[in-house]
Motif scaffolding. Structure first.
Motif, PDB file in Angstrom:
ATOM      1  N   LEU A  50      -0.366  -8.081   3.487  1.00 46.09           N
ATOM      2  CA  LEU A  50      -1.520  -7.347   4.019  1.00 46.09           C
ATOM      3  C   LEU A  50      -1.409  -5.856   3.718  1.00 46.09           C
ATOM      4  CD1 LEU A  50      -1.964  -9.121   7.466  1.00 46.09           C
ATOM      5  CD2 LEU A  50      -3.555  -9.186   5.526  1.00 46.09           C
ATOM      6  N   HIS A  51      -0.191  -5.315   3.844  1.00 48.06           N
ATOM      7  CA  HIS A  51       0.030  -3.888   3.562  1.00 48.06           C
ATOM      8  C   HIS A  51      -0.361  -3.579   2.120  1.00 48.06           C
ATOM      9  CE1 HIS A  51       2.506  -0.392   2.349  1.00 48.06           C
ATOM     10  NE2 HIS A  51       2.305   0.033   3.579  1.00 48.06           N
ATOM     11  N   LYS A  52       0.064  -4.443   1.202  1.00 45.58           N
ATOM     12  CA  LYS A  52      -0.241  -4.222  -0.215  1.00 45.58           C
ATOM     13  C   LYS A  52      -1.725  -4.402  -0.494  1.00 45.58           C
ATOM     14  CE  LYS A  52       1.270  -5.627  -4.837  1.00 45.58           C
ATOM     15  NZ  LYS A  52       2.192  -6.493  -5.605  1.00 45.58           N
ATOM     16  N   ARG A  53      -2.313  -5.433   0.127  1.00 40.59           N
ATOM     17  CA  ARG A  53      -3.729  -5.721  -0.107  1.00 40.59           C
ATOM     18  C   ARG A  53      -4.609  -4.567   0.356  1.00 40.59           C
ATOM     19  NH1 ARG A  53      -5.297 -11.063   2.669  1.00 40.59           N
ATOM     20  NH2 ARG A  53      -3.875 -11.845   1.060  1.00 40.59           N
ATOM     21  N   LYS A  54      -4.246  -3.979   1.478  1.00 37.59           N
ATOM     22  CA  LYS A  54      -5.045  -2.895   2.038  1.00 37.59           C
ATOM     23  C   LYS A  54      -4.670  -1.528   1.455  1.00 37.59           C
ATOM     24  CE  LYS A  54      -5.961  -5.217   6.437  1.00 37.59           C
ATOM     25  NZ  LYS A  54      -7.433  -5.229   6.274  1.00 37.59           N
ATOM     26  N   ARG A  55      -3.658  -1.529   0.574  1.00 37.75           N
ATOM     27  CA  ARG A  55      -3.181  -0.284  -0.047  1.00 37.75           C
ATOM     28  C   ARG A  55      -2.822   0.746   1.016  1.00 37.75           C
ATOM     29  NH1 ARG A  55      -7.349   0.385  -5.219  1.00 37.75           N
ATOM     30  NH2 ARG A  55      -6.913  -1.678  -6.127  1.00 37.75           N
ATOM     31  N   SER A  56      -2.156   0.255   2.044  1.00 36.48           N
ATOM     32  CA  SER A  56      -1.774   1.121   3.162  1.00 36.48           C
ATOM     33  C   SER A  56      -0.638   2.058   2.758  1.00 36.48           C
ATOM     34  CB  SER A  56      -1.328   0.265   4.352  1.00 36.48           C
ATOM     35  OG  SER A  56      -0.800   1.075   5.378  1.00 36.48           O
ATOM     36  N   SER A  57      -0.617   3.227   3.390  1.00 36.16           N
ATOM     37  CA  SER A  57       0.467   4.186   3.152  1.00 36.16           C
ATOM     38  C   SER A  57       1.430   4.252   4.337  1.00 36.16           C
ATOM     39  CB  SER A  57      -0.115   5.578   2.888  1.00 36.16           C
ATOM     40  OG  SER A  57      -0.877   6.015   4.014  1.00 36.16           O
ATOM     41  N   ASP A  58       1.303   3.317   5.277  1.00 37.79           N
ATOM     42  CA  ASP A  58       2.149   3.305   6.473  1.00 37.79           C
ATOM     43  C   ASP A  58       3.593   2.983   6.083  1.00 37.79           C
ATOM     44  OD1 ASP A  58       3.403   2.970   8.878  1.00 37.79           O
ATOM     45  OD2 ASP A  58       1.864   1.674   9.750  1.00 37.79           O
ATOM     46  N   SER A  59       4.489   3.966   6.294  1.00 36.78           N
ATOM     47  CA  SER A  59       5.888   3.797   5.885  1.00 36.78           C
ATOM     48  C   SER A  59       6.649   2.794   6.744  1.00 36.78           C
ATOM     49  CB  SER A  59       6.606   5.154   5.918  1.00 36.78           C
ATOM     50  OG  SER A  59       6.622   5.673   7.237  1.00 36.78           O
ATOM     51  N   ASN A  60       6.056   2.370   7.862  1.00 36.23           N
ATOM     52  CA  ASN A  60       6.721   1.359   8.694  1.00 36.23           C
ATOM     53  C   ASN A  60       6.916   0.040   7.956  1.00 36.23           C
ATOM     54  OD1 ASN A  60       7.353   2.555  11.218  1.00 36.23           O
ATOM     55  ND2 ASN A  60       5.169   2.616  11.694  1.00 36.23           N
ATOM     56  N   ILE A  61       6.199  -0.147   6.848  1.00 38.77           N
ATOM     57  CA  ILE A  61       6.372  -1.381   6.082  1.00 38.77           C
ATOM     58  C   ILE A  61       7.791  -1.469   5.516  1.00 38.77           C
ATOM     59  CG2 ILE A  61       5.680  -0.558   3.801  1.00 38.77           C
ATOM     60  CD1 ILE A  61       4.690  -3.898   5.533  1.00 38.77           C
ATOM     61  N   LEU A  62       8.451  -0.331   5.372  1.00 37.73           N
ATOM     62  CA  LEU A  62       9.846  -0.351   4.920  1.00 37.73           C
ATOM     63  C   LEU A  62      10.727  -1.075   5.939  1.00 37.73           C
ATOM     64  CD1 LEU A  62      10.102   3.308   3.601  1.00 37.73           C
ATOM     65  CD2 LEU A  62      10.210   1.234   2.204  1.00 37.73           C
ATOM     66  N   TRP A  63      10.452  -0.835   7.205  1.00 37.51           N
ATOM     67  CA  TRP A  63      11.184  -1.522   8.274  1.00 37.51           C
ATOM     68  C   TRP A  63      10.972  -3.030   8.158  1.00 37.51           C
ATOM     69  CZ3 TRP A  63      10.170  -0.501  14.206  1.00 37.51           C
ATOM     70  CH2 TRP A  63      11.218  -1.052  14.959  1.00 37.51           C
ATOM     71  N   THR A  64       9.735  -3.429   7.852  1.00 33.34           N
ATOM     72  CA  THR A  64       9.445  -4.853   7.681  1.00 33.34           C
ATOM     73  C   THR A  64      10.227  -5.429   6.505  1.00 33.34           C
ATOM     74  OG1 THR A  64       7.218  -4.440   8.515  1.00 33.34           O
ATOM     75  CG2 THR A  64       7.606  -6.544   7.420  1.00 33.34           C
ATOM     76  N   HIS A  65      10.289  -4.681   5.405  1.00 34.49           N
ATOM     77  CA  HIS A  65      11.102  -5.127   4.262  1.00 34.49           C
ATOM     78  C   HIS A  65      12.559  -5.318   4.695  1.00 34.49           C
ATOM     79  CE1 HIS A  65       7.646  -4.016   1.786  1.00 34.49           C
ATOM     80  NE2 HIS A  65       8.259  -4.536   0.733  1.00 34.49           N
ATOM     81  N   PHE A  66      13.060  -4.380   5.489  1.00 35.05           N
ATOM     82  CA  PHE A  66      14.444  -4.475   5.954  1.00 35.05           C
ATOM     83  C   PHE A  66      14.653  -5.729   6.817  1.00 35.05           C
ATOM     84  CE2 PHE A  66      17.239  -3.697   9.615  1.00 35.05           C
ATOM     85  CZ  PHE A  66      18.462  -3.601   8.966  1.00 35.05           C
ATOM     86  N   VAL A  67      13.728  -5.964   7.736  1.00 33.80           N
ATOM     87  CA  VAL A  67      13.848  -7.125   8.638  1.00 33.80           C
ATOM     88  C   VAL A  67      13.802  -8.431   7.844  1.00 33.80           C
ATOM     89  CG1 VAL A  67      12.717  -8.409  10.488  1.00 33.80           C
ATOM     90  CG2 VAL A  67      12.957  -5.925  10.659  1.00 33.80           C
ATOM     91  N   VAL A  68      12.871  -8.532   6.905  1.00 38.54           N
ATOM     92  CA  VAL A  68      12.745  -9.760   6.125  1.00 38.54           C
ATOM     93  C   VAL A  68      13.953  -9.941   5.206  1.00 38.54           C
ATOM     94  CG1 VAL A  68      11.350 -11.026   4.447  1.00 38.54           C
ATOM     95  CG2 VAL A  68      10.235  -9.712   6.250  1.00 38.54           C
ATOM     96  N   ALA A  69      14.398  -8.864   4.576  1.00 40.06           N
ATOM     97  CA  ALA A  69      15.578  -8.951   3.706  1.00 40.06           C
ATOM     98  C   ALA A  69      16.808  -9.370   4.505  1.00 40.06           C
ATOM     99  CB  ALA A  69      15.822  -7.613   3.012  1.00 40.06           C
ATOM    100  N   THR A  70      16.961  -8.789   5.697  1.00 40.66           N
ATOM    101  CA  THR A  70      18.087  -9.154   6.550  1.00 40.66           C
ATOM    102  C   THR A  70      18.002 -10.619   6.973  1.00 40.66           C
ATOM    103  OG1 THR A  70      18.240  -6.882   7.386  1.00 40.66           O
ATOM    104  CG2 THR A  70      19.319  -8.593   8.685  1.00 40.66           C
TER     105      THR A  70
END
Length: 228
Positions: free
Chosen positions: A10-30
């Motif tokens: 959704l973040h990519k689709r909406k072309r969002s600039s919200d940096s909190n998506i990095l936290w989501t990447h971290f959670v999913v990667a972990t």
């Protein structure tokens, strides 16, 4: 993984600039890492770096992945970058504005991984130095010392395993868990009689076992044929 992946799409689709998506990447990667899906974990960590090239948590995950693969060269590269960024952000906290960073104070865990890799290649003295550094920096001396003991035991370095076991006991490891850890060292060393004597003593203890110990002690009892 499921909901984090949806958020990333959704973040990519909406072309969002919200940096909190990095936290989501971290959670999913972990989460992928904890599931043993290392390739997917690495993919997510690298995607986070495409968004923010100096995202400290992504380097932590990459280092952990490479340690699991026993890839010391790749681990060292990710570790060095993590250490560099840790210093950058500590010296200039304003650079963290808008970023959620989880692993700023957990370099000691990577030092445990580094020591384990050094053990794997037979570099005992270097490994011991890394273990000492991890224990010194860890907020919980029991956990760090016990981890060092376990890693030394698994690698067959039994004097070092006993040394760090003693450190864990001195730091406050509870007697039940400490007793089981000691038994496992004796077993790995080949002293079956000492191992069985310690396990028998734990099984005969009158006080109730801490909940975290029941499963591990039960497994050892099964291995000894003490089904009841």
């Amino acid at each position: 993984v499921e909901y984090g992946a949806k958020a990333i799409v959704l973040h990519k689709r909406k072309r969002s600039s919200d940096s909190n998506i990095l936290w989501t990447h971290f959670v999913v990667a972990t989460s992928y890492f904890n599931l043993g899906e290392l390739d997917k974990a690495e993919q997510l960590a690298r995607k986070a770096l495409e968004i923010h090239a100096e995202y400290l948590d992504a380097y932590f995950i990459l280092a952990a992945i490479f340690a699991s693969r026993k890839d010391k060269g790749a681990f060292a590269g990710a570790y060095d970058e993590f250490v560099r960024l840790q210093k950058v952000y500590r010296d200039s906290p304003a650079l963290l504005a808008g970023l959620v960073v989880n692993k700023m104070d957990e370099k000691w865990r990577l030092d445990l991984d580094y020591a384990s890799l050094l053990l794997h290649e037979g570099s005992l003295n270097e490994a011991l130095d890394r273990f000492e550094k991890a224990i010194e920096e860890a907020p919980d001396g029991v956990t760090a010392s016990r981890s060092a003991s376990m890693l030394c035991r698994q690698a067959g370095f039994f004097p070092a395993a006993r040394r760090f076991h003693d450190r864990a006991m001195d730091a406050g490891l509870d007697a039940y868990r400490g007793g089981l850890d000691e038994a496992l060292i004796e077993k790995a060393y080949g002293d079956e009689s000492a191992y069985q004597a310690i396990i028998d003593g734990l099984l005969c203890a009158k006080q109730p076992y801490p909940a975290h110990l029941c499963k591990d002690l039960g497994m050892e009892a099964f291995r000894m044929g003490k089904w009841k």
